[in-house]
Write an enzyme that holds these catalytic residues in place. Structure first.
Site, PDB file in Angstrom:
ATOM      1  N   LYS A 118      50.262  56.781  70.470  1.00 48.41           N
ATOM      2  CA  LYS A 118      48.940  56.912  69.848  1.00 48.41           C
ATOM      3  C   LYS A 118      48.984  58.024  68.804  1.00 48.41           C
ATOM      4  CE  LYS A 118      45.161  58.951  71.801  1.00 48.41           C
ATOM      5  NZ  LYS A 118      44.482  59.756  70.775  1.00 48.41           N
ATOM      6  N   PRO A 165      29.036  48.838  57.454  1.00 52.86           N
ATOM      7  CA  PRO A 165      29.993  47.752  57.705  1.00 52.86           C
ATOM      8  C   PRO A 165      31.041  47.562  56.611  1.00 52.86           C
ATOM      9  CG  PRO A 165      27.810  47.069  58.387  1.00 52.86           C
ATOM     10  CD  PRO A 165      27.645  48.415  57.730  1.00 52.86           C
ATOM     11  N   ASN A 166      30.614  47.592  55.339  1.00 56.70           N
ATOM     12  CA  ASN A 166      31.550  47.340  54.246  1.00 56.70           C
ATOM     13  C   ASN A 166      32.653  48.393  54.192  1.00 56.70           C
ATOM     14  OD1 ASN A 166      32.328  45.903  51.769  1.00 56.70           O
ATOM     15  ND2 ASN A 166      31.790  47.857  50.806  1.00 56.70           N
ATOM     16  N   THR A 167      32.268  49.648  54.417  1.00 55.64           N
ATOM     17  CA  THR A 167      33.249  50.737  54.344  1.00 55.64           C
ATOM     18  C   THR A 167      34.250  50.653  55.498  1.00 55.64           C
ATOM     19  OG1 THR A 167      31.594  52.104  53.273  1.00 55.64           O
ATOM     20  CG2 THR A 167      33.462  53.260  54.251  1.00 55.64           C
ATOM     21  N   THR A 184      34.053  60.606  76.410  1.00 53.29           N
ATOM     22  CA  THR A 184      34.100  61.111  77.795  1.00 53.29           C
ATOM     23  C   THR A 184      33.790  62.606  77.867  1.00 53.29           C
ATOM     24  OG1 THR A 184      36.479  61.171  77.488  1.00 53.29           O
ATOM     25  CG2 THR A 184      35.632  59.386  78.811  1.00 53.29           C
TER      26      THR A 184
HETATM   27  O1  C5P Z   1      46.432  65.205  76.794  1.00 53.18           O
HETATM   28  P1  C5P Z   1      45.603  64.087  77.343  1.00 53.18           P
HETATM   29  O2  C5P Z   1      46.347  63.166  78.268  1.00 53.18           O
HETATM   30  O3  C5P Z   1      44.297  64.581  77.927  1.00 53.18           O
HETATM   31  O4  C5P Z   1      45.254  63.230  76.050  1.00 53.18           O
HETATM   32  C1  C5P Z   1      44.368  62.154  76.079  1.00 53.18           C
HETATM   33  C2  C5P Z   1      44.271  61.544  74.722  1.00 53.18           C
HETATM   34  O5  C5P Z   1      43.280  60.524  74.776  1.00 53.18           O
HETATM   35  C3  C5P Z   1      43.851  62.510  73.626  1.00 53.18           C
HETATM   36  O6  C5P Z   1      44.495  62.095  72.427  1.00 53.18           O
HETATM   37  C4  C5P Z   1      42.371  62.300  73.533  1.00 53.18           C
HETATM   38  O7  C5P Z   1      41.882  62.546  72.227  1.00 53.18           O
HETATM   39  C5  C5P Z   1      42.242  60.821  73.860  1.00 53.18           C
HETATM   40  N1  C5P Z   1      40.952  60.399  74.373  1.00 53.18           N
HETATM   41  C6  C5P Z   1      40.370  60.958  75.490  1.00 53.18           C
HETATM   42  N2  C5P Z   1      39.148  60.508  75.919  1.00 53.18           N
HETATM   43  C7  C5P Z   1      38.515  59.549  75.248  1.00 53.18           C
HETATM   44  C8  C5P Z   1      39.106  58.964  74.126  1.00 53.18           C
HETATM   45  C9  C5P Z   1      40.334  59.431  73.704  1.00 53.18           C
HETATM   46  O8  C5P Z   1      40.933  61.825  76.127  1.00 53.18           O
HETATM   47  N3  C5P Z   1      37.363  59.090  75.686  1.00 53.18           N
END
Ligand code: C5P
Length: 238
Positions: A34, A68-70, A125
């Protein structure tokens, strides 16, 4: 040991050098990475090319939200990069998500490549009930997450990023093929960092996740390759 494409390792680094070093260290233990805002703004498409040249899958986590367009135009550019998963904020609304899904499909068809999976972020979250109350929505967080997941499915998206506690309600409403990408995953005994609602890799798949996103438990481990291999081993039976 074989890597597992359901494990997505988060390359949360401020420079291309640091991220590339991690990828080289981890070697074939991870097949899917990611790239989020920090690394993408620092290293850009060169980072995507680096990963693709090594045969890795890429989840480009830029969480788009605009008119939406962007959003549609930006997603066409992301699709052209050859990434495998991309995302938008569901609160951008149904028309934005429909335009996004259409743009990705059309661009991939035009290029003759496989369409990247398009998933939605529902409610971050990091949001707790007190902060959520300030936004004046009529629902609780759980109700809002479910409503946004259904909206994403109705708009033609492939799935959501959400925490494991939300899996059961979302998957029963949106169907078992709806992708459920779970961050906040911590192998037993590892540090929580700033994540509060965590689950183990095995629990995440037992709950119906299609993918897990794991950052610090791998990237801050003394031996990153071994840390990744331990997770692959833990989820093997699911
Ligand atoms: O280091 P860690 O395992 O906590 O990383 C979790 C990854 O998932 C980070 O890149 C964080 O930005 C991403 N993420 C998250 N919670 C979300 C969406 C994405 O922790 N709801």
């Amino acid at each position: 040991m074989q890597s597992d494409p359901r494990l997505i390792a988060a390359l949360d680094f401020p420079t291309a050098e640091a991220a590339k070093q991690a990828v080289e260290e981890i070697g074939d233990a991870v097949a899917y990475y990611k790239v989020g805002m920090e690394l993408y703004y620092a290293a850009g498409n060169d980072m995507i090319r680096f990963l693709k040249e090594r045969g890795k899958k890429v989840f480009l986590d830029l969480k788009l939200q605009d008119i939406p367009n962007t959003v549609a135009s930006a997603l066409k550019v992301e699709t052209k990069l050859g990434v495998d998963m991309i995302n938008v904020h569901a609160v951008g609304g149904k028309k934005m998500m429909e335009a996004a899904a259409r743009a990705v499909k059309e661009k991939a068809e035009e290029l003759g490549i496989e369409r990247p999976r398009l998933i939605a972020v529902t409610i971050l979250t990091s949001m707790d009930e007190a902060q959520f109350a300030d936004l004046n929505y009529k629902n609780t967080i759980a109700e809002q997450v479910l409503a946004l997941a259904k909206l994403a499915r109705d708009a033609g998206l492939d799935g959501v990023v959400a925490c494991p506690q939300e899996a059961e309600a979302i998957l029963s409403a949106c169907g078992p093929d709806f992708l459920f990408v779970t961050p906040g995953v911590r192998p037993a005994g590892s540090a929580l960092d700033d994540q509060s609602r965590v689950t183990t890799p095995a629990q995440a798949f037992a709950n119906g996740s299609s993918h897990i996103v794991v950052g610090r438990p791998i990237m801050k481990a003394e031996n990153r390759k071994e840390a990744a291999e331990a997770i692959v081993e833990e989820i093997r039976i699911f």
